[in-house]
Design a protein around this motif. Structure first.
Motif, PDB file in Angstrom:
ATOM      1  N   GLY A   7      48.430  51.069  79.626  1.00 24.89           N
ATOM      2  CA  GLY A   7      48.152  49.655  79.413  1.00 24.89           C
ATOM      3  C   GLY A   7      48.960  49.041  78.286  1.00 24.89           C
ATOM      4  O   GLY A   7      50.069  49.487  77.971  1.00 24.89           O
ATOM      5  N   SER A   8      48.367  48.055  77.637  1.00 24.34           N
ATOM      6  CA  SER A   8      49.098  47.266  76.644  1.00 24.34           C
ATOM      7  C   SER A   8      48.773  47.648  75.206  1.00 24.34           C
ATOM      8  O   SER A   8      49.352  47.084  74.276  1.00 24.34           O
ATOM      9  CB  SER A   8      48.764  45.778  76.841  1.00 24.34           C
ATOM     10  OG  SER A   8      47.361  45.564  76.707  1.00 24.34           O
ATOM     11  N   ALA A   9      47.860  48.587  74.998  1.00 27.87           N
ATOM     12  CA  ALA A   9      47.450  48.944  73.635  1.00 27.87           C
ATOM     13  C   ALA A   9      48.476  49.860  72.973  1.00 27.87           C
ATOM     14  O   ALA A   9      49.285  50.512  73.636  1.00 27.87           O
ATOM     15  CB  ALA A   9      46.085  49.625  73.671  1.00 27.87           C
ATOM     16  N   LYS A  10      48.406  49.900  71.645  1.00 28.34           N
ATOM     17  CA  LYS A  10      49.272  50.778  70.855  1.00 28.34           C
ATOM     18  C   LYS A  10      48.421  51.855  70.196  1.00 28.34           C
ATOM     19  O   LYS A  10      47.279  51.611  69.802  1.00 28.34           O
ATOM     20  CB  LYS A  10      50.015  49.989  69.777  1.00 28.34           C
ATOM     21  CG  LYS A  10      50.845  48.824  70.316  1.00 28.34           C
ATOM     22  CD  LYS A  10      51.954  49.294  71.240  1.00 28.34           C
ATOM     23  CE  LYS A  10      52.789  48.122  71.747  1.00 28.34           C
ATOM     24  NZ  LYS A  10      53.808  48.557  72.741  1.00 28.34           N
ATOM     25  N   ALA A  11      48.998  53.060  70.056  1.00 34.53           N
ATOM     26  CA  ALA A  11      48.244  54.190  69.526  1.00 34.53           C
ATOM     27  C   ALA A  11      47.742  53.945  68.110  1.00 34.53           C
ATOM     28  O   ALA A  11      46.726  54.509  67.702  1.00 34.53           O
ATOM     29  CB  ALA A  11      49.102  55.452  69.568  1.00 34.53           C
ATOM     30  N   ASN A  12      48.445  53.091  67.336  1.00 35.29           N
ATOM     31  CA  ASN A  12      48.035  52.849  65.950  1.00 35.29           C
ATOM     32  C   ASN A  12      47.189  51.590  65.787  1.00 35.29           C
ATOM     33  O   ASN A  12      46.909  51.168  64.660  1.00 35.29           O
ATOM     34  CB  ASN A  12      49.256  52.791  65.024  1.00 35.29           C
ATOM     35  CG  ASN A  12      50.248  51.712  65.431  1.00 35.29           C
ATOM     36  OD1 ASN A  12      50.079  51.062  66.458  1.00 35.29           O
ATOM     37  ND2 ASN A  12      51.286  51.537  64.622  1.00 35.29           N
ATOM     38  N   ASP A  13      46.775  50.966  66.892  1.00 36.05           N
ATOM     39  CA  ASP A  13      45.855  49.824  66.804  1.00 36.05           C
ATOM     40  C   ASP A  13      44.535  50.300  66.208  1.00 36.05           C
ATOM     41  O   ASP A  13      44.042  51.390  66.535  1.00 36.05           O
ATOM     42  CB  ASP A  13      45.590  49.224  68.184  1.00 36.05           C
ATOM     43  CG  ASP A  13      46.802  48.490  68.757  1.00 36.05           C
ATOM     44  OD1 ASP A  13      47.745  48.215  67.981  1.00 36.05           O
ATOM     45  OD2 ASP A  13      46.798  48.217  69.975  1.00 36.05           O
ATOM     46  N   ALA A  14      43.948  49.492  65.362  1.00 34.59           N
ATOM     47  CA  ALA A  14      42.709  49.892  64.689  1.00 34.59           C
ATOM     48  C   ALA A  14      41.592  50.202  65.681  1.00 34.59           C
ATOM     49  O   ALA A  14      40.855  51.181  65.520  1.00 34.59           O
ATOM     50  CB  ALA A  14      42.271  48.786  63.728  1.00 34.59           C
ATOM     51  N   ASP A  15      41.458  49.371  66.720  1.00 34.44           N
ATOM     52  CA  ASP A  15      40.372  49.603  67.677  1.00 34.44           C
ATOM     53  C   ASP A  15      40.628  50.843  68.531  1.00 34.44           C
ATOM     54  O   ASP A  15      39.693  51.533  68.933  1.00 34.44           O
ATOM     55  CB  ASP A  15      40.137  48.378  68.561  1.00 34.44           C
ATOM     56  CG  ASP A  15      41.402  47.839  69.205  1.00 34.44           C
ATOM     57  OD1 ASP A  15      42.502  48.372  68.914  1.00 34.44           O
ATOM     58  OD2 ASP A  15      41.310  46.876  69.994  1.00 34.44           O
ATOM     59  N   VAL A  16      41.891  51.156  68.786  1.00 35.38           N
ATOM     60  CA  VAL A  16      42.230  52.375  69.533  1.00 35.38           C
ATOM     61  C   VAL A  16      41.898  53.608  68.698  1.00 35.38           C
ATOM     62  O   VAL A  16      41.320  54.575  69.190  1.00 35.38           O
ATOM     63  CB  VAL A  16      43.720  52.379  69.926  1.00 35.38           C
ATOM     64  CG1 VAL A  16      44.144  53.752  70.456  1.00 35.38           C
ATOM     65  CG2 VAL A  16      43.992  51.305  70.978  1.00 35.38           C
ATOM     66  N   LEU A  17      42.266  53.575  67.415  1.00 37.91           N
ATOM     67  CA  LEU A  17      41.965  54.700  66.526  1.00 37.91           C
ATOM     68  C   LEU A  17      40.458  54.913  66.420  1.00 37.91           C
ATOM     69  O   LEU A  17      39.971  56.050  66.433  1.00 37.91           O
ATOM     70  CB  LEU A  17      42.565  54.454  65.143  1.00 37.91           C
ATOM     71  CG  LEU A  17      44.095  54.461  65.063  1.00 37.91           C
ATOM     72  CD1 LEU A  17      44.566  54.013  63.675  1.00 37.91           C
ATOM     73  CD2 LEU A  17      44.637  55.849  65.381  1.00 37.91           C
ATOM     74  N   ALA A  18      39.710  53.825  66.342  1.00 37.35           N
ATOM     75  CA  ALA A  18      38.253  53.935  66.253  1.00 37.35           C
ATOM     76  C   ALA A  18      37.667  54.524  67.527  1.00 37.35           C
ATOM     77  O   ALA A  18      36.756  55.357  67.483  1.00 37.35           O
ATOM     78  CB  ALA A  18      37.644  52.561  65.967  1.00 37.35           C
ATOM     79  N   ALA A  19      38.188  54.105  68.677  1.00 45.66           N
ATOM     80  CA  ALA A  19      37.671  54.605  69.953  1.00 45.66           C
ATOM     81  C   ALA A  19      38.033  56.072  70.173  1.00 45.66           C
ATOM     82  O   ALA A  19      37.260  56.829  70.768  1.00 45.66           O
ATOM     83  CB  ALA A  19      38.221  53.759  71.100  1.00 45.66           C
ATOM     84  N   SER A  20      39.205  56.461  69.680  1.00 46.34           N
ATOM     85  CA  SER A  20      39.658  57.837  69.886  1.00 46.34           C
ATOM     86  C   SER A  20      38.954  58.830  68.975  1.00 46.34           C
ATOM     87  O   SER A  20      38.940  60.032  69.249  1.00 46.34           O
ATOM     88  CB  SER A  20      41.167  57.941  69.642  1.00 46.34           C
ATOM     89  OG  SER A  20      41.873  57.190  70.591  1.00 46.34           O
ATOM     90  N   ASN A  21      38.392  58.332  67.885  1.00 45.36           N
ATOM     91  CA  ASN A  21      37.738  59.209  66.913  1.00 45.36           C
ATOM     92  C   ASN A  21      36.290  58.766  66.742  1.00 45.36           C
ATOM     93  O   ASN A  21      35.964  57.951  65.884  1.00 45.36           O
ATOM     94  CB  ASN A  21      38.466  59.146  65.567  1.00 45.36           C
ATOM     95  CG  ASN A  21      39.905  59.613  65.685  1.00 45.36           C
ATOM     96  OD1 ASN A  21      40.179  60.805  65.719  1.00 45.36           O
ATOM     97  ND2 ASN A  21      40.838  58.672  65.756  1.00 45.36           N
ATOM     98  N   ALA A  22      35.436  59.303  67.606  1.00 52.70           N
ATOM     99  CA  ALA A  22      34.028  58.925  67.580  1.00 52.70           C
ATOM    100  C   ALA A  22      33.391  59.348  66.274  1.00 52.70           C
ATOM    101  O   ALA A  22      33.789  60.356  65.681  1.00 52.70           O
ATOM    102  CB  ALA A  22      33.296  59.586  68.750  1.00 52.70           C
ATOM    103  N   PRO A  23      32.406  58.611  65.775  1.00 51.54           N
ATOM    104  CA  PRO A  23      31.691  59.011  64.556  1.00 51.54           C
ATOM    105  C   PRO A  23      31.094  60.399  64.712  1.00 51.54           C
ATOM    106  O   PRO A  23      30.745  60.828  65.804  1.00 51.54           O
ATOM    107  CB  PRO A  23      30.588  57.946  64.446  1.00 51.54           C
ATOM    108  CG  PRO A  23      31.107  56.771  65.199  1.00 51.54           C
ATOM    109  CD  PRO A  23      31.925  57.339  66.317  1.00 51.54           C
ATOM    110  N   ALA A  24      30.976  61.091  63.600  1.00 55.29           N
ATOM    111  CA  ALA A  24      30.475  62.470  63.623  1.00 55.29           C
ATOM    112  C   ALA A  24      29.120  62.578  64.289  1.00 55.29           C
ATOM    113  O   ALA A  24      28.807  63.558  64.944  1.00 55.29           O
ATOM    114  CB  ALA A  24      30.409  63.016  62.207  1.00 55.29           C
ATOM    115  N   ALA A  25      28.290  61.547  64.151  1.00 57.92           N
ATOM    116  CA  ALA A  25      26.941  61.600  64.723  1.00 57.92           C
ATOM    117  C   ALA A  25      26.972  61.638  66.237  1.00 57.92           C
ATOM    118  O   ALA A  25      26.019  62.081  66.870  1.00 57.92           O
ATOM    119  CB  ALA A  25      26.138  60.390  64.260  1.00 57.92           C
TER     120      ALA A  25
END
Length: 217
Positions: free
Chosen positions: A106-124
């Motif tokens: 798609g159109s997203a970039k690997a270093n986009d803040a929302d992509v990084l957040a989605a790729s790294n779920a919270p520890a909980a």
């Protein structure tokens, strides 16, 4: 009179054709082996997509989606698989897979803040890691990794029945190691052309628990 004779002849010919078809061997259609593959990536969603998306559809399905889809759109698509089609994926899987698809297709970039957040779920949200020597629940592993979508204990589904796997390895002293390797690496050709996705993220304890469960069937 001629019309009656003509109709009778046609009926006789039809009966002969039907009888011939009834006695003919059933048609056998062989589909070509699957060649489509998910685009490689270092993102965690790549391994999940290989594992869990491949259970239900070819990687080609991704190419049929509109180009340039955003993170929100790809995540919604993954969510649809979970909620509408019953795909065996968690909410975390939806986020991680959506991020991978949005960047890779798609159109997203690997270093986009929302992509990084989605790729790294919270520890909980991450599954608890069992301590050394702790017993691993094989049935939970089967369910969480969609194994039961392709396998059953006593009959073939997409892949072989577990009892057939037991029979195959019955006299093999390396059965445990070979089966663990097959689960981890995936592949095709042992049981037909339908490929089994790799489960490279499973720990040695997880692999051993699954292989032990299968070999006890």
């Amino acid at each position: 009179m001629k019309l009656v004779k003509c109709m009778t002849a046609l009926l006789c010919a039809a009966q002969v054709c039907l009888a011939t078809l009834a006695g003919a061997a059933p048609l056998s259609i062989t589909l070509p082996p699957e060649t489509a593959a998910f685009k490689p990536s270092t993102m965690p969603g790549y391994a999940l997509a290989q594992q869990k998306c491949s259970v239900c559809h070819s990687a080609d399905y991704i190419n049929f989606q509109p180009p340039g889809m955003s993170l929100a759109q790809w995540t919604a698509e993954a969510g649809k698989m979970q909620h509408v089609y019953g795909a065996p994926i968690s909410d975390r899987d939806v986020s991680v897979i959506g991020a991978y698809l949005a960047v890779t297709y798609g159109s997203a970039k690997a270093n986009d803040a929302d992509v990084l957040a989605a790729s790294n779920a919270p520890a909980a949200q991450l599954p608890a890691v069992a301590g050394a020597g702790a017993k691993v629940d094989a049935k939970a592993l089967l369910q969480n990794n969609a194994c039961l979508s392709c396998h059953a204990t006593d009959h073939k589904v997409v892949g072989p029945a577990y009892r057939d796997v037991v029979a195959k390895y019955a006299k093999d002293p390396q059965a445990m190691d070979r089966l663990m390797s097959s689960i981890q690496r995936g592949g095709s050709g042992k049981w037909g052309d339908v490929p089994m996705p790799p489960f490279a993220q499973l720990s040695p304890d997880d692999l051993k628990s699954l292989a032990t469960f299968i070999l006890q069937q």
